[in-house]
Design a protein around this motif. Sequence first.
Motif, PDB file in Angstrom:
ATOM      1  N   PHE A 140       0.829  -1.206   0.000  1.00 46.18           N
ATOM      2  CA  PHE A 140       0.000   0.000   0.000  1.00 46.18           C
ATOM      3  C   PHE A 140       0.860   1.250   0.000  1.00 46.18           C
ATOM      4  O   PHE A 140       0.609   2.191  -0.761  1.00 46.18           O
ATOM      5  CB  PHE A 140      -0.944   0.033   1.201  1.00 46.18           C
ATOM      6  CG  PHE A 140      -1.699   1.337   1.294  1.00 46.18           C
ATOM      7  CD1 PHE A 140      -2.806   1.569   0.508  1.00 46.18           C
ATOM      8  CD2 PHE A 140      -1.254   2.357   2.138  1.00 46.18           C
ATOM      9  CE1 PHE A 140      -3.485   2.788   0.557  1.00 46.18           C
ATOM     10  CE2 PHE A 140      -1.913   3.573   2.197  1.00 46.18           C
ATOM     11  CZ  PHE A 140      -3.034   3.780   1.409  1.00 46.18           C
ATOM     12  N   GLU A 141       1.879   1.301   0.845  1.00 48.90           N
ATOM     13  CA  GLU A 141       2.700   2.505   0.960  1.00 48.90           C
ATOM     14  C   GLU A 141       3.354   2.872  -0.366  1.00 48.90           C
ATOM     15  O   GLU A 141       3.344   4.042  -0.763  1.00 48.90           O
ATOM     16  CB  GLU A 141       3.774   2.287   2.034  1.00 48.90           C
ATOM     17  CG  GLU A 141       3.229   2.259   3.444  1.00 48.90           C
ATOM     18  CD  GLU A 141       4.232   1.706   4.449  1.00 48.90           C
ATOM     19  OE1 GLU A 141       3.923   1.711   5.650  1.00 48.90           O
ATOM     20  OE2 GLU A 141       5.329   1.255   4.020  1.00 48.90           O
ATOM     21  N   VAL A 142       3.893   1.871  -1.050  1.00 49.93           N
ATOM     22  CA  VAL A 142       4.616   2.186  -2.288  1.00 49.93           C
ATOM     23  C   VAL A 142       3.652   2.517  -3.426  1.00 49.93           C
ATOM     24  O   VAL A 142       3.906   3.435  -4.223  1.00 49.93           O
ATOM     25  CB  VAL A 142       5.577   1.039  -2.669  1.00 49.93           C
ATOM     26  CG1 VAL A 142       4.824  -0.177  -3.183  1.00 49.93           C
ATOM     27  CG2 VAL A 142       6.604   1.499  -3.695  1.00 49.93           C
ATOM     28  N   LEU A 143       2.514   1.815  -3.496  1.00 56.12           N
ATOM     29  CA  LEU A 143       1.564   2.104  -4.571  1.00 56.12           C
ATOM     30  C   LEU A 143       0.845   3.430  -4.327  1.00 56.12           C
ATOM     31  O   LEU A 143       0.582   4.184  -5.271  1.00 56.12           O
ATOM     32  CB  LEU A 143       0.557   0.962  -4.716  1.00 56.12           C
ATOM     33  CG  LEU A 143      -0.378   1.033  -5.918  1.00 56.12           C
ATOM     34  CD1 LEU A 143       0.405   1.183  -7.228  1.00 56.12           C
ATOM     35  CD2 LEU A 143      -1.279  -0.204  -5.985  1.00 56.12           C
ATOM     36  N   ALA A 144       0.545   3.740  -3.073  1.00 54.97           N
ATOM     37  CA  ALA A 144      -0.073   5.028  -2.750  1.00 54.97           C
ATOM     38  C   ALA A 144       0.883   6.169  -3.091  1.00 54.97           C
ATOM     39  O   ALA A 144       0.474   7.199  -3.645  1.00 54.97           O
ATOM     40  CB  ALA A 144      -0.461   5.081  -1.280  1.00 54.97           C
ATOM     41  N   SER A 145       2.156   5.996  -2.784  1.00 52.72           N
ATOM     42  CA  SER A 145       3.150   7.028  -3.082  1.00 52.72           C
ATOM     43  C   SER A 145       3.289   7.228  -4.586  1.00 52.72           C
ATOM     44  O   SER A 145       3.334   8.363  -5.080  1.00 52.72           O
ATOM     45  CB  SER A 145       4.503   6.622  -2.482  1.00 52.72           C
ATOM     46  OG  SER A 145       4.405   6.484  -1.081  1.00 52.72           O
ATOM     47  N   HIS A 146       3.356   6.135  -5.320  1.00 48.05           N
ATOM     48  CA  HIS A 146       3.466   6.206  -6.784  1.00 48.05           C
ATOM     49  C   HIS A 146       2.230   6.886  -7.383  1.00 48.05           C
ATOM     50  O   HIS A 146       2.340   7.755  -8.260  1.00 48.05           O
ATOM     51  CB  HIS A 146       3.631   4.797  -7.341  1.00 48.05           C
ATOM     52  CG  HIS A 146       3.735   4.731  -8.834  1.00 48.05           C
ATOM     53  ND1 HIS A 146       4.689   5.424  -9.557  1.00 48.05           N
ATOM     54  CD2 HIS A 146       2.990   4.050  -9.759  1.00 48.05           C
ATOM     55  CE1 HIS A 146       4.529   5.178 -10.854  1.00 48.05           C
ATOM     56  NE2 HIS A 146       3.506   4.353 -10.991  1.00 48.05           N
ATOM     57  N   THR A 147       1.064   6.519  -6.895  1.00 48.38           N
ATOM     58  CA  THR A 147      -0.191   7.099  -7.405  1.00 48.38           C
ATOM     59  C   THR A 147      -0.257   8.592  -7.114  1.00 48.38           C
ATOM     60  O   THR A 147      -0.653   9.385  -7.977  1.00 48.38           O
ATOM     61  CB  THR A 147      -1.405   6.382  -6.783  1.00 48.38           C
ATOM     62  OG1 THR A 147      -1.341   4.984  -7.081  1.00 48.38           O
ATOM     63  CG2 THR A 147      -2.714   6.957  -7.299  1.00 48.38           C
ATOM     64  N   VAL A 179      -6.661  12.440 -18.045  1.00 47.57           N
ATOM     65  CA  VAL A 179      -6.685  10.995 -17.819  1.00 47.57           C
ATOM     66  C   VAL A 179      -5.539  10.270 -18.524  1.00 47.57           C
ATOM     67  O   VAL A 179      -4.831   9.458 -17.921  1.00 47.57           O
ATOM     68  CB  VAL A 179      -8.045  10.401 -18.251  1.00 47.57           C
ATOM     69  CG1 VAL A 179      -7.995   8.871 -18.235  1.00 47.57           C
ATOM     70  CG2 VAL A 179      -9.145  10.895 -17.331  1.00 47.57           C
ATOM     71  N   LYS A 180      -5.341  10.548 -19.803  1.00 50.84           N
ATOM     72  CA  LYS A 180      -4.315   9.838 -20.567  1.00 50.84           C
ATOM     73  C   LYS A 180      -2.917  10.102 -19.994  1.00 50.84           C
ATOM     74  O   LYS A 180      -2.075   9.197 -19.934  1.00 50.84           O
ATOM     75  CB  LYS A 180      -4.365  10.259 -22.040  1.00 50.84           C
ATOM     76  CG  LYS A 180      -5.622   9.800 -22.773  1.00 50.84           C
ATOM     77  CD  LYS A 180      -5.706   8.286 -22.843  1.00 50.84           C
ATOM     78  CE  LYS A 180      -6.931   7.852 -23.639  1.00 50.84           C
ATOM     79  NZ  LYS A 180      -7.096   6.372 -23.611  1.00 50.84           N
ATOM     80  N   LYS A 181      -2.683  11.338 -19.575  1.00 54.29           N
ATOM     81  CA  LYS A 181      -1.388  11.684 -19.004  1.00 54.29           C
ATOM     82  C   LYS A 181      -1.166  10.922 -17.692  1.00 54.29           C
ATOM     83  O   LYS A 181      -0.080  10.367 -17.455  1.00 54.29           O
ATOM     84  CB  LYS A 181      -1.335  13.195 -18.764  1.00 54.29           C
ATOM     85  CG  LYS A 181       0.062  13.708 -18.410  1.00 54.29           C
ATOM     86  CD  LYS A 181       0.040  15.145 -17.928  1.00 54.29           C
ATOM     87  CE  LYS A 181      -0.500  16.110 -18.958  1.00 54.29           C
ATOM     88  NZ  LYS A 181      -0.345  17.522 -18.483  1.00 54.29           N
ATOM     89  N   PHE A 182      -2.204  10.891 -16.856  1.00 60.09           N
ATOM     90  CA  PHE A 182      -2.100  10.170 -15.586  1.00 60.09           C
ATOM     91  C   PHE A 182      -1.820   8.682 -15.824  1.00 60.09           C
ATOM     92  O   PHE A 182      -0.942   8.098 -15.186  1.00 60.09           O
ATOM     93  CB  PHE A 182      -3.391  10.351 -14.788  1.00 60.09           C
ATOM     94  CG  PHE A 182      -3.467   9.516 -13.536  1.00 60.09           C
ATOM     95  CD1 PHE A 182      -2.726   9.860 -12.415  1.00 60.09           C
ATOM     96  CD2 PHE A 182      -4.282   8.388 -13.488  1.00 60.09           C
ATOM     97  CE1 PHE A 182      -2.794   9.092 -11.255  1.00 60.09           C
ATOM     98  CE2 PHE A 182      -4.353   7.613 -12.339  1.00 60.09           C
ATOM     99  CZ  PHE A 182      -3.607   7.973 -11.222  1.00 60.09           C
ATOM    100  N   GLU A 183      -2.557   8.076 -16.732  1.00 55.77           N
ATOM    101  CA  GLU A 183      -2.351   6.653 -17.021  1.00 55.77           C
ATOM    102  C   GLU A 183      -0.944   6.408 -17.558  1.00 55.77           C
ATOM    103  O   GLU A 183      -0.315   5.383 -17.235  1.00 55.77           O
ATOM    104  CB  GLU A 183      -3.409   6.152 -18.006  1.00 55.77           C
ATOM    105  CG  GLU A 183      -4.805   6.101 -17.421  1.00 55.77           C
ATOM    106  CD  GLU A 183      -5.854   5.603 -18.394  1.00 55.77           C
ATOM    107  OE1 GLU A 183      -6.885   5.086 -17.942  1.00 55.77           O
ATOM    108  OE2 GLU A 183      -5.640   5.743 -19.626  1.00 55.77           O
ATOM    109  N   TYR A 184      -0.434   7.335 -18.353  1.00 56.27           N
ATOM    110  CA  TYR A 184       0.916   7.194 -18.894  1.00 56.27           C
ATOM    111  C   TYR A 184       1.942   7.171 -17.767  1.00 56.27           C
ATOM    112  O   TYR A 184       2.825   6.316 -17.718  1.00 56.27           O
ATOM    113  CB  TYR A 184       1.214   8.339 -19.864  1.00 56.27           C
ATOM    114  CG  TYR A 184       2.546   8.206 -20.571  1.00 56.27           C
ATOM    115  CD1 TYR A 184       2.644   7.607 -21.818  1.00 56.27           C
ATOM    116  CD2 TYR A 184       3.713   8.670 -19.966  1.00 56.27           C
ATOM    117  CE1 TYR A 184       3.860   7.474 -22.458  1.00 56.27           C
ATOM    118  CE2 TYR A 184       4.947   8.542 -20.596  1.00 56.27           C
ATOM    119  CZ  TYR A 184       5.004   7.940 -21.851  1.00 56.27           C
ATOM    120  OH  TYR A 184       6.216   7.803 -22.466  1.00 56.27           O
TER     121      TYR A 184
END
Length: 459
Positions: free
Chosen positions: A265-272, A424-429
């Motif tokens: 969770f910590e690493v994916l939350a940080s990345h997001t 959206v597209k930029k975020f997904e990229y």
Amino acid sequence: MLCSIDLPDCVYSKEPIFITPISPTPNHTLYLSNLDDQKFLRFYIKYLYLFTKSINLEKLKYSLSRVLVDYYPLAGRLRTCPENDHKLQVDCNGKGAIFAEAFLDLTADELLVVSNKPDKSWRKLLYKVEAQSFLDIPPLVVQVTNLRCGGMILCTAINHCLCDGIGTAQFLHAWAHFTKDPTSNLPITPFNSRHVLKPRDPPQTTSIHPSFTKIPLDQQNPQFDLDLHRYLQSQPISPASITFSQSQILHLKRQCSPSVKSTSFEVLASHTWRCWVKSLDLSSSVNVRLLFSVNIRKTVKPELPQGYYGNGFVLGCAEAPVKQVVNGNLQDTVKLVQHAKSELTNDAVKSIVDLLEDKTVKMDLSTSLVISQWSRLNLEEVNFGEGKPIQMGPLTSDIYCLFLPSVGEIDAVRVLVSLPENVVKKFEYYMKELWEVNDVNGDIIKGHLQFENHKMISA
């Protein structure tokens, strides 16, 4: 096969009914804790389950009637307190939950194709209660929609003031349990009382938690020049949905090791959070926040009783200027998240409960990404007797970010959040921009994690 996510209208063969508890339940007023009664929780958690086989409707109605004996507050009605109209309570009167039956001329396979990105039209899958106010809607609303070729959609709306994510999962598993075996006992007995989280008298607020702000009830907050939350809500938004496999999450963790050990969770939350901030093109000097739910059931002393299904969480708050979030490395952001978690001690939680006794205090969402973790609640394991769902998630997507289970993929996480359509597209990229390496299964993970040297390639 569906070529669009717009759904046709549901056909209702009969009027919805009220499902009441099968036997008498306590008739009293249920106190809601200050964690239950926060203004930003005055909405419904709306789940969508997609099954390949339909479940007998009479069995579902009977088992719902049975489980409402144990979870009787969900059969009651929300009311304001007579002595304080800013405080909510539950009138446990046994009036029941709404249960609607419908038919949709689509197959489960057709819906599965587009179910990763819910659309506003999916709201048709949950009966809309005509009510003058939030308080007039029953705490539990259910719609069962049968599909062509035998599939079924189950949608539930559960009032967040009565349950958090852990509590809603506990209730749904209990309902499924009684559907399969109506004569057995529940594996977890619900704990209905909320007095275990009552504030101290007098309140002992040691500090103002950074996720809260104090303003007059009848005024807007003039403190912030940028209210990003309000801006996002005002824009036409579209959902972004990205699934991270177990190996991709492990790869993120490796970017932080050996100096920082992190949870998934910590690493994916940080990345997001980094990708979200980067994609919005904010001024580098703006302070941004990541708010994320932290379960406090075992943090508070004494611990909350087993079966407690009220709101047993507070929000952790990581905060930094945009330039630090975007230009720093992943492990630095993970440290911010870990620090925010470490600050939520027993004393801090009790201070928050006391702080919320002041009804001029509210959650400050002005420059925040809010993440709620559904991926560890076993929501995808709910089985009413005809097999597990082939898809589960929220009924619609919002600017709040959800970490969802990916059905059929062990420890995979689906990140779902809505953003302005041009973002959206930029975020997904950015979210998919991982180093191109082979994981332990020989799969390819593409891209890299560093933002600072990246130049967006326009479509």
